[in-house]
Design an enzyme around this catalytic site. Structure first.
Site, PDB file in Angstrom:
ATOM      1  CD  GLU A 250      68.715  48.755  65.962  1.00 21.00           C
ATOM      2  OE1 GLU A 250      69.496  48.700  66.929  1.00 21.00           O
ATOM      3  OE2 GLU A 250      68.222  47.741  65.451  1.00 21.00           O
TER       4      GLU A 250
ATOM      5  CD  GLU B  74      69.851  46.067  61.717  1.00 21.45           C
ATOM      6  OE1 GLU B  74      69.849  45.413  62.781  1.00 21.45           O
ATOM      7  OE2 GLU B  74      70.490  47.119  61.558  1.00 21.45           O
TER       8      GLU B  74
HETATM    9  C1  FCB Z   1      70.907  45.810  65.714  1.00 18.80           C
HETATM   10  C2  FCB Z   1      71.982  46.632  65.050  1.00 18.80           C
HETATM   11  C3  FCB Z   1      72.879  45.852  64.135  1.00 18.80           C
HETATM   12  C4  FCB Z   1      73.190  44.474  64.672  1.00 18.80           C
HETATM   13  C5  FCB Z   1      71.935  43.766  65.109  1.00 18.80           C
HETATM   14  C6  FCB Z   1      72.155  42.385  65.627  1.00 18.80           C
HETATM   15  O1  FCB Z   1      70.552  46.422  66.900  1.00 18.80           O
HETATM   16  O2  FCB Z   1      71.404  47.673  64.302  1.00 18.80           O
HETATM   17  O3  FCB Z   1      74.028  46.608  63.898  1.00 18.80           O
HETATM   18  O4  FCB Z   1      74.117  44.567  65.683  1.00 18.80           O
HETATM   19  O5  FCB Z   1      71.263  44.518  66.074  1.00 18.80           O
END
Ligand code: FCB
Length: 474
Positions: A176, A380
């Site tokens: 990110e 994620e």
């Molecule tokens: C993302 C991050 C991760 C976590 C999630 C909830 O932005 O990459 O580390 O904090 O959100």
């Protein structure tokens, strides 16, 4: 455009291919603790979390989940869940404590043990080189707005690539970069907490450059034919009014195409440069940079949690800023301060993020349309809910529901032709949720922060069944 299945994405029984990689994700600063041990240097998150007012309750990652000392126990827990993959990040300041120069063998040894422990348990290592813990000395030298940081990152990539490049299955350069650049240097809600739009855009470019330079170094040293990737938190931007077309375009440029443009097309979008002309002339993009950044990757990592809805701000009414990125002094949207992020309908997770599985389907399909030959992986997805540990159980039906709906969305995208290779649930265990400290729990495993004891939640058992059967459980 869904043709069948439950209208609310609550399907069960849907099957994923045998080689669809199911695992879970964490990040170094969020779980490791042991911040001053075995030669680790300070990172910007150590400094930031110790700065009063930066993190809720003054929480820090000093101890976190104490994963550094509980490695074997955590590896056994992953094995118990049957995970096929584990996405973790490597703390740069454990490997190169001051960001350049001396290498710390003890740091390398820790990740080497982690990777060996995964392989011994049949779990594929997905290693991220940068999940936000920049060595503090590099921030002191200017941080990501400073071009040199990209070169230091490439050196670090070469070092760790040399050490683990015979065993890591997938290398991810950055997690990110949107957050690193815009939350770190624009809005200031993340480390290092700076609030300058021009710096944020320079950081965008130097993160992109770091990605490209690191890939080049990694390719030179690895010996086991791994996959190369980067993970982006692409924003699903919805129009919040009839006249919202330009607002959607602007935010899409800043949030998404600022990264996919150089990385996957070898160019910055012309509209992004035009939108930000009042802030920077982009003179930090030097000849050769775009060629260095634009490299084929085996898989594009996609992090998805919720959507955003925008419209032009009328300049009179109180401006809404429901972008999900917290209240801030500065703006994470340089040049687009006249765009308003409006409140979206629920339900919401405990982060206040709207639950919208259709957004994941749309995002995957849209990426597939933009980059038809590019394999994707959800790196994620998950949710925070107010979990309660009672009689040794965490009955997190809300998290199971969230995961069910998003796995359904991913499956639907695949049925529509998206080449999706796997799914890593965020997160393996509750952990330090950045500016929210320990107040938000994302784990499929509960962590008692007094005793550091781990307890598999109902969602963990549900997910273990999904992994075992490759079907969404009933
Ligand atoms: C993302 C991050 C991760 C976590 C999630 C909830 O932005 O990459 O580390 O904090 O959100």
């Amino acid at each position: 455009m869904t043709t069948h299945g439950s209208p609310d994405y609550r399907d069960s029984g849907l099957e994923f291919p045998d080689d669809f990689l199911l695992g879970s994700a964490t990040a170094s600063y969020q779980i490791e603790g042991a911040v001053a041990e075995d030669g680790r240097g300070p990172s910007i998150w150590d400094t930031f979390s110790h700065t009063p007012g930066s993190v809720v309750m003054g929480d820090t990652g000093d101890i976190a989940d104490d994963h550094y000392h509980r490695l074997d126990e955590d590896l056994d827990m992953m094995k118990g869940l049957g995970l096929e993959a584990y996405r973790f990040s490597i703390a740069w300041p454990r490997i190169v404590p001051t960001g350049f120069g001396a290498i710390n063998q003890a740091g390398i040894d820790f990740y080497s043990r982690l990777v060996d422990g995964l392989i011994a348990r049949g779990i594929k290592p997905i290693a991220t080189l940068y999940h936000w813990d920049l060595p503090q000395p590099l921030e002191d030298a200017g941080g990501w707005p400073n071009r040199d940081t990209a070169y230091r990152f490439a050196e670090y990539a070469a070092v760790i690539g040399q050490a683990l490049g015979d065993r890591v299955e997938t290398w991810t350069t950055l997690n990110e970069p949107w957050c690193s650049a815009y939350l770190g240097y624009g809005s200031g809600v993340h480390a290092p907490g700076r609030t300058n739009g021009a710096d944020a855009l320079a950081a965008v470019h130097h993160l992109n450059l770091a990605h490209g330079l690191a890939l080049t170094e990694l390719r030179k040293v690895v010996t086991n034919d791994p996959d190369f990737s980067v993970t982006l938190n692409l924003h699903v931007v919805r129009p919040g009014a009839d006249n919202a077309g330009d607002a959607v375009r602007r935010i899409d440029a800043l949030a998404n195409r600022a990264f996919t443009g150089p990385m996957l097309r070898g160019e910055y979008p012309a509209d992004l440069l035009a939108d930000t002309v009042g802030i920077t002339d982009w003179a930090f993009v030097l000849p050769g940079d775009l060629e260095a950044i634009n490299q084929s990757i085996d898989v594009l990592g996609v992090n998805y949690y919720s959507t955003a809805t925008v419209r032009p701000w009328d300049g009179v009414s109180p401006k809404q800023s429901a972008d999900g990125h917290g209240r801030s002094v500065g703006s994470p949207w340089p040049g687009s301060e006249d765009v308003e992020f409006i409140a979206q309908s629920g339900p919401y997770t405990e982060m206040g993020w709207n639950i919208a599985p259709d957004g994941l389907e749309d995002l995957l399909v849209s990426l597939h349309e933009q980059f038809p030959a590019q394999p994707l992986m959800v790196t994620e997805n998950g949710a925070a809910f107010p979990d309660v540990l009672e009689d040794g159980q965490v009955r997190d039906a809300d998290r199971i529901d969230y995961l069910r709906r998003h796995f359904t969305a991913a499956h639907r995208a695949m049925e529509r032709g998206v080449d999706l290779r796997g799914y890593q649930v965020w997160s393996l265990m509750d952990n330090f949720e950045w500016a929210y400290g320990y107040t938000k729990r994302f784990g499929i495993v509960y962590v008692d922060y007094e005793t550091l004891e781990r307890t598999v939640k109902d969602s963990g058992r549900w997910y273990a069944e999904l992994v075992r059967t490759h079907r969404i459980p009933a």
